[in-house]
Scaffold this motif. Structure first.
Motif, PDB file in Angstrom:
ATOM      1  N   MET A   1       0.844  -1.152   0.000  1.00 36.38           N
ATOM      2  CA  MET A   1       0.000   0.000   0.000  1.00 36.38           C
ATOM      3  C   MET A   1       0.902   1.231   0.000  1.00 36.38           C
ATOM      4  N   ASN A   2       0.588   2.160  -0.905  1.00 39.11           N
ATOM      5  CA  ASN A   2       1.421   3.355  -0.985  1.00 39.11           C
ATOM      6  C   ASN A   2       0.915   4.433  -0.034  1.00 39.11           C
ATOM      7  N   LEU A   3       1.654   5.474   0.050  1.00 42.03           N
ATOM      8  CA  LEU A   3       1.376   6.539   1.003  1.00 42.03           C
ATOM      9  C   LEU A   3       0.092   7.304   0.673  1.00 42.03           C
ATOM     10  N   SER A   4      -0.173   7.529  -0.600  1.00 40.63           N
ATOM     11  CA  SER A   4      -1.377   8.281  -0.960  1.00 40.63           C
ATOM     12  C   SER A   4      -2.636   7.473  -0.650  1.00 40.63           C
ATOM     13  N   ALA A   5      -2.602   6.158  -0.805  1.00 35.01           N
ATOM     14  CA  ALA A   5      -3.763   5.317  -0.481  1.00 35.01           C
ATOM     15  C   ALA A   5      -3.990   5.320   1.033  1.00 35.01           C
ATOM     16  N   LEU A   6      -2.936   5.281   1.784  1.00 38.93           N
ATOM     17  CA  LEU A   6      -3.045   5.323   3.240  1.00 38.93           C
ATOM     18  C   LEU A   6      -3.635   6.658   3.685  1.00 38.93           C
ATOM     19  N   TRP A   7      -3.186   7.716   3.074  1.00 39.56           N
ATOM     20  CA  TRP A   7      -3.690   9.048   3.408  1.00 39.56           C
ATOM     21  C   TRP A   7      -5.190   9.166   3.097  1.00 39.56           C
TER      22      TRP A   7
END
Length: 191
Positions: free
Chosen positions: A1-7
């Protein structure tokens, strides 16, 4: 999972629970992260401090030398530093030469030879009445000790007859420590 999806998930979760609860959740997460970071730093600092205490409490390891070997080395060094008795006259000439260079008036001296049975060495005591400036007398004494390394300054006394007098009368007593002929290594003549 990338950072933008987590955000994105974090933003959706905060909207579903409301702005006040979401802000409280974010502050709590930030506080936990800060607490974890400071606890780790303090743990590392405590470990470094404990290691420093252990190092300070541990005495340095000295080389193993027997007391007898060290005493023998010191004794050999002592006897190697003694002057040679056969050069005593040259050492006296050295004293008179230094007196002349420093502007000291030196007419005569008292000389006393002795043998120290316990130390197995000879001593030659030289008492010199000198006349000159206070500074010149001290310069004479210090230069003499530098020129004759096996000499000791036993006594120095000053007397001034008149408070306005430029010079002082002084009495300087040296002792030369000497080995039997051929035993000492220092003092191969006047320096």
């Amino acid at each position: 999972m990338n950072l933008s999806a987590l955000w994105l998930r974090l933003r959706l979760a905060t909207r579903s629970i409301g702005p006040v609860a979401g802000s409280a959740l974010l502050v709590s997460i930030a506080a936990l992260a800060l607490l974890a970071w400071t606890a780790g730093a303090r743990t590392q600092e405590a470990q470094q401090h404990a290691a420093a205490l252990v190092r300070a409490a541990t005495p340095p390891v000295a080389p193993v030398v027997s007391a007898q070997a060290a005493a023998n080395d010191n004794l050999a060094l002592f006897y190697a530093t003694l002057g040679e008795r056969r050069y005593t006259e040259q050492q006296i000439k050295t004293l008179f030469g230094i007196a002349e260079k420093t502007g000291i008036l030196l007419r005569q001296g008292e000389y006393k030879a002795a043998y120290d049975q316990n130390g197995k060495l000879h001593t030659y005591q030289v008492t010199l009445p000198v006349k000159g400036s206070y500074q010149a007398v001290w310069q004479f004494a210090m230069l003499s000790l530098r020129a004759i390394p096996f000499a000791a300054l036993d006594d120095i006394g000053f007397r001034r007859d008149d408070i306005g007098a430029a010079g002082v009368d002084a009495r300087v007593r040296f002792t030369l420590y000497l080995a039997d002929d051929g035993v000492g290594k220092v003092g191969e003549g006047a320096r």
